[in-house]
Design a protein around this motif. Structure first.
Motif, PDB file in Angstrom:
ATOM      1  N   GLY A 280      -5.601  -6.881  -3.731  1.00 19.94           N
ATOM      2  CA  GLY A 280      -6.853  -6.223  -3.341  1.00 19.94           C
ATOM      3  C   GLY A 280      -6.553  -4.867  -2.712  1.00 19.94           C
ATOM      4  O   GLY A 280      -5.733  -4.795  -1.828  1.00 19.94           O
ATOM      5  N   VAL A 281      -7.213  -3.841  -3.269  1.00 14.21           N
ATOM      6  CA  VAL A 281      -6.998  -2.483  -2.756  1.00 14.21           C
ATOM      7  C   VAL A 281      -8.018  -2.199  -1.656  1.00 14.21           C
ATOM      8  O   VAL A 281      -9.088  -2.783  -1.630  1.00 14.21           O
ATOM      9  CB  VAL A 281      -7.150  -1.465  -3.910  1.00 14.21           C
ATOM     10  CG1 VAL A 281      -6.909  -0.038  -3.416  1.00 14.21           C
ATOM     11  CG2 VAL A 281      -6.192  -1.812  -5.039  1.00 14.21           C
TER      12      VAL A 281
ATOM     13  N   GLN B 220       1.823  -1.423  -0.176  1.00 14.78           N
ATOM     14  CA  GLN B 220       1.502  -2.733  -0.747  1.00 14.78           C
ATOM     15  C   GLN B 220       0.381  -3.405   0.013  1.00 14.78           C
ATOM     16  O   GLN B 220      -0.560  -3.953  -0.566  1.00 14.78           O
ATOM     17  CB  GLN B 220       2.758  -3.605  -0.751  1.00 14.78           C
ATOM     18  CG  GLN B 220       3.697  -3.196  -1.890  1.00 14.78           C
ATOM     19  CD  GLN B 220       4.889  -4.098  -2.012  1.00 14.78           C
ATOM     20  OE1 GLN B 220       5.221  -4.812  -1.048  1.00 14.78           O
ATOM     21  NE2 GLN B 220       5.541  -4.088  -3.161  1.00 14.78           N
ATOM     22  N   ILE B 221       0.498  -3.395   1.339  1.00 15.52           N
ATOM     23  CA  ILE B 221      -0.533  -4.053   2.143  1.00 15.52           C
ATOM     24  C   ILE B 221      -1.896  -3.472   1.827  1.00 15.52           C
ATOM     25  O   ILE B 221      -2.883  -4.193   1.647  1.00 15.52           O
ATOM     26  CB  ILE B 221      -0.217  -3.936   3.645  1.00 15.52           C
ATOM     27  CG1 ILE B 221       0.998  -4.772   3.989  1.00 15.52           C
ATOM     28  CG2 ILE B 221      -1.426  -4.338   4.486  1.00 15.52           C
ATOM     29  CD1 ILE B 221       1.534  -4.534   5.381  1.00 15.52           C
ATOM     30  N   SER B 222      -1.970  -2.128   1.777  1.00 14.40           N
ATOM     31  CA  SER B 222      -3.282  -1.506   1.554  1.00 14.40           C
ATOM     32  C   SER B 222      -3.728  -1.654   0.109  1.00 14.40           C
ATOM     33  O   SER B 222      -4.861  -1.301  -0.212  1.00 14.40           O
ATOM     34  CB  SER B 222      -3.195  -0.021   1.923  1.00 14.40           C
ATOM     35  OG  SER B 222      -2.221   0.600   1.097  1.00 14.40           O
ATOM     36  N   GLY B 223      -2.821  -2.123  -0.751  1.00 16.37           N
ATOM     37  CA  GLY B 223      -3.196  -2.258  -2.149  1.00 16.37           C
ATOM     38  C   GLY B 223      -3.040  -0.954  -2.903  1.00 16.37           C
ATOM     39  O   GLY B 223      -3.278  -0.894  -4.106  1.00 16.37           O
ATOM     40  N   PHE B 224      -2.600   0.117  -2.239  1.00 14.34           N
ATOM     41  CA  PHE B 224      -2.494   1.422  -2.882  1.00 14.34           C
ATOM     42  C   PHE B 224      -1.378   1.441  -3.912  1.00 14.34           C
ATOM     43  O   PHE B 224      -1.366   2.274  -4.808  1.00 14.34           O
ATOM     44  CB  PHE B 224      -2.251   2.528  -1.831  1.00 14.34           C
ATOM     45  CG  PHE B 224      -3.525   3.024  -1.205  1.00 14.34           C
ATOM     46  CD1 PHE B 224      -4.622   2.171  -1.065  1.00 14.34           C
ATOM     47  CD2 PHE B 224      -3.652   4.342  -0.778  1.00 14.34           C
ATOM     48  CE1 PHE B 224      -5.790   2.634  -0.477  1.00 14.34           C
ATOM     49  CE2 PHE B 224      -4.819   4.800  -0.210  1.00 14.34           C
ATOM     50  CZ  PHE B 224      -5.897   3.951  -0.044  1.00 14.34           C
TER      51      PHE B 224
ATOM     52  N   ARG C 233       0.155 -12.873   0.400  1.00 16.30           N
ATOM     53  CA  ARG C 233      -0.606 -11.717  -0.048  1.00 16.30           C
ATOM     54  C   ARG C 233      -1.572 -12.099  -1.164  1.00 16.30           C
ATOM     55  O   ARG C 233      -1.229 -12.884  -2.049  1.00 16.30           O
ATOM     56  CB  ARG C 233       0.356 -10.684  -0.601  1.00 16.30           C
ATOM     57  CG  ARG C 233       0.421  -9.413   0.202  1.00 16.30           C
ATOM     58  CD  ARG C 233       1.559  -8.552  -0.260  1.00 16.30           C
ATOM     59  NE  ARG C 233       1.373  -8.124  -1.664  1.00 16.30           N
ATOM     60  CZ  ARG C 233       0.579  -7.118  -2.014  1.00 16.30           C
ATOM     61  NH1 ARG C 233      -0.156  -6.475  -1.113  1.00 16.30           N
ATOM     62  NH2 ARG C 233       0.501  -6.767  -3.271  1.00 16.30           N
TER      63      ARG C 233
ATOM     64  N   VAL D  35       3.493  -0.483   3.542  1.00 13.75           N
ATOM     65  CA  VAL D  35       2.191   0.129   3.818  1.00 13.75           C
ATOM     66  C   VAL D  35       1.389   0.263   2.535  1.00 13.75           C
ATOM     67  O   VAL D  35       0.204  -0.079   2.487  1.00 13.75           O
ATOM     68  CB  VAL D  35       2.383   1.513   4.493  1.00 13.75           C
ATOM     69  CG1 VAL D  35       1.042   2.268   4.581  1.00 13.75           C
ATOM     70  CG2 VAL D  35       2.964   1.344   5.891  1.00 13.75           C
TER      71      VAL D  35
ATOM     72  N   GLY E 179      -6.562  -4.744   1.037  1.00 17.11           N
ATOM     73  CA  GLY E 179      -5.462  -3.932   1.581  1.00 17.11           C
ATOM     74  C   GLY E 179      -5.236  -4.129   3.062  1.00 17.11           C
ATOM     75  O   GLY E 179      -4.702  -3.245   3.733  1.00 17.11           O
TER      76      GLY E 179
ATOM     77  N   LEU F 164      -2.285   7.867   3.951  1.00 15.04           N
ATOM     78  CA  LEU F 164      -2.737   7.225   2.712  1.00 15.04           C
ATOM     79  C   LEU F 164      -3.936   7.962   2.136  1.00 15.04           C
ATOM     80  O   LEU F 164      -4.055   8.153   0.932  1.00 15.04           O
ATOM     81  CB  LEU F 164      -3.097   5.766   2.981  1.00 15.04           C
ATOM     82  CG  LEU F 164      -1.905   4.841   3.287  1.00 15.04           C
ATOM     83  CD1 LEU F 164      -2.395   3.434   3.567  1.00 15.04           C
ATOM     84  CD2 LEU F 164      -0.915   4.836   2.122  1.00 15.04           C
TER      85      LEU F 164
ATOM     86  N   GLU G 218      -1.076  -0.443  -6.168  1.00 14.23           N
ATOM     87  CA  GLU G 218      -1.692  -0.737  -7.468  1.00 14.23           C
ATOM     88  C   GLU G 218      -2.309   0.506  -8.077  1.00 14.23           C
ATOM     89  O   GLU G 218      -2.520   0.572  -9.284  1.00 14.23           O
ATOM     90  CB  GLU G 218      -2.773  -1.814  -7.310  1.00 14.23           C
ATOM     91  CG  GLU G 218      -2.200  -3.153  -6.946  1.00 14.23           C
ATOM     92  CD  GLU G 218      -3.306  -4.180  -6.722  1.00 14.23           C
ATOM     93  OE1 GLU G 218      -4.397  -4.043  -7.346  1.00 14.23           O
ATOM     94  OE2 GLU G 218      -3.091  -5.094  -5.908  1.00 14.23           O
ATOM     95  N   LEU G 219      -2.653   1.489  -7.244  1.00 15.63           N
ATOM     96  CA  LEU G 219      -3.340   2.686  -7.740  1.00 15.63           C
ATOM     97  C   LEU G 219      -2.359   3.758  -8.184  1.00 15.63           C
ATOM     98  O   LEU G 219      -2.662   4.544  -9.073  1.00 15.63           O
ATOM     99  CB  LEU G 219      -4.242   3.285  -6.644  1.00 15.63           C
ATOM    100  CG  LEU G 219      -5.230   2.325  -5.977  1.00 15.63           C
ATOM    101  CD1 LEU G 219      -6.060   3.079  -4.931  1.00 15.63           C
ATOM    102  CD2 LEU G 219      -6.157   1.716  -7.026  1.00 15.63           C
TER     103      LEU G 219
END
Lengths: 109, 663
Positions: free
Chosen positions: B561-562, A87-91, B558, A85, B540, A56, A93-94
């Protein structure tokens, strides 16, 4: 890591695993591409089964470089675990994430 | 024994052994054949000497016989008077050196005692005593009957008279005549009309002293000698003066009880020639082992013996073999030197290699090796050895480097681990005085620290802050980022009771100047201990589980949050949850959910949820240990790759209500 140039877009096919060990190689190859002027990059996850937090980090670094240098990276063809992975880390969204390589290429059209 | 010697010596010894055997065999063979040859030569030489000497004596004997016979014929023919007879005798002695003396003995019954006798004392055939007395060599003429001497009793007179023929007498001492030991050839003559068959006896003497001197003059080596015996075996000439006329070959044989000598004696007086081994006749006891060559002297009936000791025959051979052995010894010494030189030159590189090996064995890998010369086995060995040394050196260098590198890594790992472990609370139970909560946490660091951490602290008497986080990357950088994150968390959490705000603030701090693109996933919850209400936010991070007191397991939904530090300006949503007394909030990192087995299969959140359900009856500690056991079974020996971090919080109800949450 397989690299294809389709028009202006550089398509990178990622290996099966991007973990702590292989992340260094992947990062080195991305750096080479970016130093070589690639600014439109598609990362194809079709063959990829696992991305660790070290993996990541590599994508985050590429993303930050692109944001600074008016480039763009699109991820595509991710398998469910990998999507988790991201989604969980929020990546997720980036990054710009496409379903298939074609969709990804279409984003650069 | 040979094995313990250096190779050079071994080669030398073996070469010498072989060479000595060959040389020894050659020397022995040549010794025996030379000995044989020399012996035969000596034998022939002795035989020839014996024959020549016998002939010489024979010549004298025959000459004397002829002279005396001529003289007798003359006397018988002319019947000279006394004056004329003396002239004849003087003339005979003067003109024949073989004849020591000559005389005519007349028959006393007819002529009275009349026996004119001439002799030459100084003649080389004469006696030493007389010689000294009469150095002028004058011939002396005398009469044997003078002073009333009974010459007619002597053998020289009696034997021809009795036997009426010419005879050689046995040797005798002529007292009153020549006064020496002699033998006489006597011839009977008849004069005129004498009534007796023999009127007179004409005689010629041979000096035995001369014979002795003749025999002594023979070259018979140091101890060889010659002897002469008469017809009866008596010694006529012998190096031992006492034997002459006193002993015979038979008396010696008798004294020794020596039948062989007796047989030799018989053969000799029988006029035979021979060559036999025998013990010598120098004394009355057996002498040393010798050889005897004997030859007859036919005219006188004597026999000549030449004795030659075996030792002296061998002496030449010994001298010869001594030279041979000397040469052989010199040869062996030369061979020794050559063999030593060759062996040393063969083993020199070996010894050099040995010395180099010893130095090398002591760790001096840079010690020079001997130069490999030529292309023989030793050169190959040296080359191979050099290659081995080079590989060894390379290997050791590599080992040294990797060891150093590993030690560096190990020390970094230790530093990272100690940073990590010093930053998490590790005293359980953390609030032993509080009856409203049960809390346990566990951090099982991977060998290479993953940067996980957990934290919990009371914001006030009623609010508990719970956090679990996973720093990206590993090792010291991860540990440092973890320390930074924890410090920010501790300070920001006290300023706001909203987990979303806290995470947002944290994110701004971590995202600033984050060149390394490191990030931290974090789950942060604030629990109101009075009501069990939980406010949470996630950067995350993996979604925690809630284990109900009735063993129902649910995963929190969920919330957006990043991961912290990835990007600035992120908003963190908050979730709400109310724990019933006895419910457990279970936090974990991906070290749990993504634990791998040998087939690269992850443990997974699904199985984690199931296992939590089975473990719900236990204390918080039991839950954590239970999951750890399940993970260990799953990994089945595969090395733990990431940190395993878990927090279990059980809400026991408000302290005043005395809830029934205790399991």
């Amino acid at each position: 890591m397989d690299v294809q140039v389709i028009g202006e877009v550089t398509v990178v096919t990622l290996p099966a695993r991007v973990d702590t060990t292989s992340a260094r190689d992947v990062e080195a190859e991305f750096n080479e591409l970016l130093d070589g002027g690639a600014r439109k990059v598609v990362a194809d996850f079709g063959a990829n089964e696992y991305v660790s937090s070290a993996g990541l980090r590599v994508f985050l670094a590429v993303l930050k470089f692109m944001e600074k240098n008016e480039g763009r990276i699109v991820l595509c063809a991710m398998q469910p675990f990998v999507i988790d992975v991201f989604q969980i880390s929020g990546f997720s969204e980036l990054f710009a994430i496409a379903g298939t390589r074609e969709e990804a290429l279409a984003l650069f059209a | 024994m040979l094995r313990s010697l250096p190779i050079a010596w071994r080669i030398t010894v073996l070469v010498l052994l072989g060479a000595s055997l060959v040389l020894g065999a050659v020397s022995a063979y040549s010794y025996w054949s030379a000995r044989d040859f020399l012996e035969q030569q000596k034998r022939a030489e002795i035989r020839a000497t014996a024959q020549a000497t016998a002939n010489r004596i024979e010549t004298v004997g025959v000459a004397v016989e002829k002279i005396v016979q001529g003289l007798a014929f003359s006397v018988e023919d002319t019947d000279p008077g006394l004056r004329r007879a003396r002239v004849l005798l003087r003339h005979t002695v003067a003109s024949n050196e073989e004849v020591f003396g000559s005389g005519i003995g007349y028959e006393p019954s007819i002529y009275g005692r009349l026996a004119p006798y001439a002799y030459q004392p100084s003649d080389i055939y004469g006696s030493p005593e007389v010689q000294g007395a009469n150095p002028n060599g004058k011939i002396v003429v005398t009469d044997l009957g003078r002073g009333g001497r009974v010459y007619q009793a002597g053998d020289w007179f009696q034997l021809p008279v009795q036997m009426r023929r010419a005879v050689w007498t046995e040797p005798y001492y002529d007292e009153g005549g020549g006064n020496i030991v002699m033998a006489t050839y006597a011839v009977p003559v008849h004069l005129g009309n004498d009534p007796v068959p023999v009127s007179a006896v004409v005689g010629g003497d041979v000096s035995l002293f001369w014979l002795t001197r003749l025999l002594e003059g023979l070259d018979l080596g140091d101890t060889g000698y010659a002897f002469l015996i008469s017809q009866t075996g008596a010694f006529i000439a012998h190096p031992n003066q006492d034997f002459i006329l006193n002993e015979s070959i038979f008396s010696v044989a008798e004294a020794r009880d020596d039948p062989q000598l007796r047989a030799i004696g018989r053969s000799m007086i029988a006029g035979k020639a021979g060559y036999v081994a025998f013990d010598g006749v120098m004394s009355l006891t057996p002498d040393e082992r010798s050889w005897l060559a004997y030859r007859p002297v036919p005219s006188t009936g004597w026999s000549l013996g030449i004795v030659f000791p075996d030792r002296e025959i061998s002496a030449d051979v010994v001298a010869l073999s001594r030279i041979q052995w000397g040469i052989a010894l010199l040869g062996i010494v030369a061979l020794l030197l050559v063999a030593l030189f060759i062996a040393a030159s063969i083993t020199r590189p070996l010894r050099a290699l040995d010395a180099a090996t010893r130095t090398l064995a002591q760790g001096a890998l840079d010690a020079p090796l001997p130069q490999a010369r030529g292309r023989d086995e030793i050169a190959h060995l040296t080359t191979s050895f050099g290659q081995m040394r080079d590989s060894l050196r390379a290997y050791i260098d590599e080992l040294r480097e990797t060891t150093a590198a590993r030690e560096r890594i190990e020390s970094e790992l230790r530093i990272a681990a100690s940073i990590q472990m010093s930053l998490v609370p590790r005293t359980f139970p953390p609030y032993p005085q509080r009856a409203d909560l049960e809390l346990n946490a566990l951090l099982e660091p991977a060998r290479e620290v993953g940067g996980d951490f957990y934290d919990f602290f009371l914001l006030d008497n009623d609010h508990l802050c719970l956090a679990i986080a996973d720093v990206s990357g590993k090792g010291v950088p991860a540990a440092l980022l973890m320390a930074v994150t924890r410090s920010f968390l501790r300070s920001f959490a006290r300023e706001s009771d909203s987990p979303g705000e806290v995470l947002a603030t944290l994110n701004e701090e971590l995202a600033a100047d984050n060149e390394e693109c490191m990030f931290v996933t974090m789950f942060l919850a604030v629990v109101d201990l009075r009501s069990g209400a939980v406010t949470y936010a996630s950067a995350g991070h993996n979604r925690p589980f809630v284990i109900g007191s009735a063993c129902g397991v649910t995963q929190l939904p969920r919330v957006r949050g990043v991961a912290l530090g990835a990007k600035a300006g992120i908003v963190y949503d908050e979730g709400l949850l109310t724990l019933a007394p006895g419910d457990v909030l279970y936090l974990y990192t991906d070290g749990v959910s993504e634990a791998m087995n040998a087939r690269d299969e992850v443990y997974g959140e699904e199985r984690l949820g199931e296992d939590l359900g089975r473990l719900c009856a236990g204390s918080c500690d039991d839950v954590l240990q239970g999951v750890l056991d399940v993970l260990s079974a799953h990994a089945a020996g595969v090395e733990q790759w990431d940190d395993i971090t878990m927090v279990a919080f059980r809400y026991l109800g408000p302290p005043t209500s005395g809830g029934d949450g205790v399991v």
